[in-house]
Design an enzyme around this catalytic site. Sequence first.
Site, short mmCIF file in Angstrom:
data_model
loop_
_atom_site.label_atom_id
_atom_site.label_comp_id
_atom_site.label_asym_id
_atom_site.label_seq_id
_atom_site.Cartn_x
_atom_site.Cartn_y
_atom_site.Cartn_z
N TRP A 4 -3.36 -13.38 8.50
CA TRP A 4 -2.58 -13.72 7.33
C TRP A 4 -2.67 -15.19 6.97
O TRP A 4 -2.47 -15.57 5.80
CB TRP A 4 -1.11 -13.34 7.55
CG TRP A 4 -0.43 -14.12 8.63
CD1 TRP A 4 -0.46 -13.88 9.97
CD2 TRP A 4 0.35 -15.31 8.47
NE1 TRP A 4 0.26 -14.82 10.66
CE2 TRP A 4 0.78 -15.71 9.75
CE3 TRP A 4 0.75 -16.06 7.36
CZ2 TRP A 4 1.57 -16.84 9.97
CZ3 TRP A 4 1.54 -17.18 7.57
CH2 TRP A 4 1.94 -17.56 8.86
N ASN A 41 4.91 -11.18 -8.77
CA ASN A 41 5.45 -11.03 -7.42
C ASN A 41 5.06 -9.71 -6.76
O ASN A 41 4.70 -9.67 -5.57
CB ASN A 41 6.98 -11.17 -7.45
CG ASN A 41 7.57 -11.19 -6.05
OD1 ASN A 41 7.19 -12.01 -5.22
ND2 ASN A 41 8.48 -10.28 -5.78
N GLU A 73 16.35 -12.81 -5.77
CA GLU A 73 15.09 -13.54 -5.62
C GLU A 73 15.34 -15.03 -5.38
O GLU A 73 14.64 -15.67 -4.59
CB GLU A 73 14.22 -13.35 -6.88
CG GLU A 73 13.81 -11.91 -7.16
CD GLU A 73 13.02 -11.29 -6.02
OE1 GLU A 73 12.21 -12.00 -5.40
OE2 GLU A 73 13.23 -10.10 -5.73
N TRP A 102 16.27 -15.47 -1.81
CA TRP A 102 15.10 -15.42 -0.91
C TRP A 102 14.47 -16.81 -0.80
O TRP A 102 14.04 -17.24 0.28
CB TRP A 102 14.06 -14.43 -1.42
CG TRP A 102 14.21 -13.04 -0.87
CD1 TRP A 102 14.61 -11.93 -1.55
CD2 TRP A 102 13.95 -12.61 0.47
NE1 TRP A 102 14.64 -10.84 -0.71
CE2 TRP A 102 14.22 -11.22 0.54
CE3 TRP A 102 13.52 -13.26 1.63
CZ2 TRP A 102 14.07 -10.48 1.71
CZ3 TRP A 102 13.36 -12.51 2.81
CH2 TRP A 102 13.65 -11.14 2.83
N TRP A 156 4.26 -14.72 3.39
CA TRP A 156 3.12 -14.20 4.16
C TRP A 156 3.57 -13.67 5.52
O TRP A 156 3.06 -12.66 6.00
CB TRP A 156 2.04 -15.27 4.32
CG TRP A 156 1.11 -15.27 3.14
CD1 TRP A 156 1.15 -16.08 2.05
CD2 TRP A 156 0.01 -14.36 2.94
NE1 TRP A 156 0.14 -15.73 1.17
CE2 TRP A 156 -0.57 -14.69 1.69
CE3 TRP A 156 -0.55 -13.32 3.67
CZ2 TRP A 156 -1.67 -14.01 1.16
CZ3 TRP A 156 -1.65 -12.64 3.16
CH2 TRP A 156 -2.19 -12.98 1.91
N TRP A 166 -7.43 -9.73 15.38
CA TRP A 166 -7.78 -9.82 13.96
C TRP A 166 -9.25 -9.53 13.73
O TRP A 166 -10.09 -9.74 14.60
CB TRP A 166 -7.45 -11.21 13.42
CG TRP A 166 -6.00 -11.59 13.49
CD1 TRP A 166 -5.43 -12.48 14.34
CD2 TRP A 166 -4.93 -11.08 12.69
NE1 TRP A 166 -4.08 -12.58 14.12
CE2 TRP A 166 -3.74 -11.73 13.11
CE3 TRP A 166 -4.86 -10.16 11.64
CZ2 TRP A 166 -2.50 -11.48 12.52
CZ3 TRP A 166 -3.63 -9.91 11.06
CH2 TRP A 166 -2.48 -10.55 11.49
#
Length: 481
Positions: free
Chosen positions: A362, A344, A277, A280, A385, A309
């Site tokens: 998004w 998370n 993590e 990341w 995202w 969208w």
Amino acid sequence: MTVNLMWFRNDLRIHDNIALYAACKKKEANVLSIFIATPQKWKKNFMSFKKSEYIYKNLLMLQKNIMKIGIPLYFYESKNSFTSVKFLINFCQKNKVNSIFYNDQYETNEIKRDFLTKKMLEKENISVRTFHDATLISPDKIYKKNGQSYNNFSFFKKNIIKKIQRKLPQSFPVPDIRPFLKIKTYAIKFSYPRENIDENLFPIGEHSALNKLSFFIDKQINKYELEHNFPNVNCTSFLSASLSIGILSSRQCIKLLLKKKIYKNKININECKWLNELIWREFYKYILVKYPTLIQCKSKYNLENKITWNNNKKNLIAWKEGRTGYPIVDAGMRQLNELGWMHNRIRMITASFLVKDLLINWREGEKYFISKLIDGDTAINNGNWRWIASIGYGSNPYFRIFNPIYQAKKFDKEGYFVKKYIPELRMVPNLYIFNPHLWSQKIGKKINYPFPIVDHEKTKKNVITVFKLAKLLSLKENNLK
């Protein structure tokens, strides 16, 4: 007498702060420090009011800590980046500053500000010294064998781990106490709105953050692999807020982890889920440096612009308020609205629901999250995202869609998390907690909870079709160029 100025930005700590350590290296130098608040920029970037409160309280703590080593912390509130630079020049001239020290920031606007700062200060014969501090390893030192940048997380992770195993990044101690101890306290006042935070979850100050880190590694990390996906189990570190404003450094996290666990042969560096993590976080900051256009409303292969969208504002509001009719999604959004933080796993579920069930852009989710999160970070929020929306580097495949009911049954089987944040469902038996209306119909009693605003199975098929078409159009367009 030499006068050095430490400019604090996203690094509100005196432990392991490279720029601060460098500013204090000459014992005979007089060292000053400053923090410049930018409320207009915060507003433009939708910074949350809880994060504003967190920064404010940690600034007060930083001011106390740095005074103990003989350094005053000045405060100034600026309208924009240009006025920040003008103020810095005037401040340096007034206080006869010879050199200014600060740690690099990687966001596009901050890079432009720093370029302007350096150019204007050097015109005034004021030395500017900058340092890499925000990640374990400088982005410029991470690249493929052919010299190109990484866009795949797995390969990036292997490179990082190799470098860590070869040599740990250097940490820096708290500077020695300065001989200049006549220090005034300068008022710190924010015009930007602030909102109360839970200080039990997000304690103030680097001492508290270091204690929290130590407790997590000593007591919780061995359970992290098995339990970190369960929102009702207190197995997460809750350190993301501290990392987001630099109360902790990533170096402190990795070094304490390796010191306490690798040394005792209790953990494998290649298998540690929490380390994964942390990496990341490193990856998304690296991507921000190497591919800055990703933050500028652009995307890989122009895929995003080919997606049709759904601009259903009613569904967007229902998602924001936690009224979608899917309990795990609604509980997550209510946790976000209440705490300014979200587990998370639940972040992934709620984000997937917005993009892959409601087919809402998004960027609406990215903006809403950053407006609420106490740990909001531009690179990480944008990267996460993009991952869930299947349009970034190292992203989730577009056909992988989180089923909110399956996810709830897997990670909140007894419904503890759901019932904590959705009081209107507390009387519903666990067997029906993820389909409460079935229970209400069975007993003939209405409940004050909305029906699902979409049918997951139907929207899943539609989303896959939309993304498949967008991908084909995007690839076709790129082949024609």
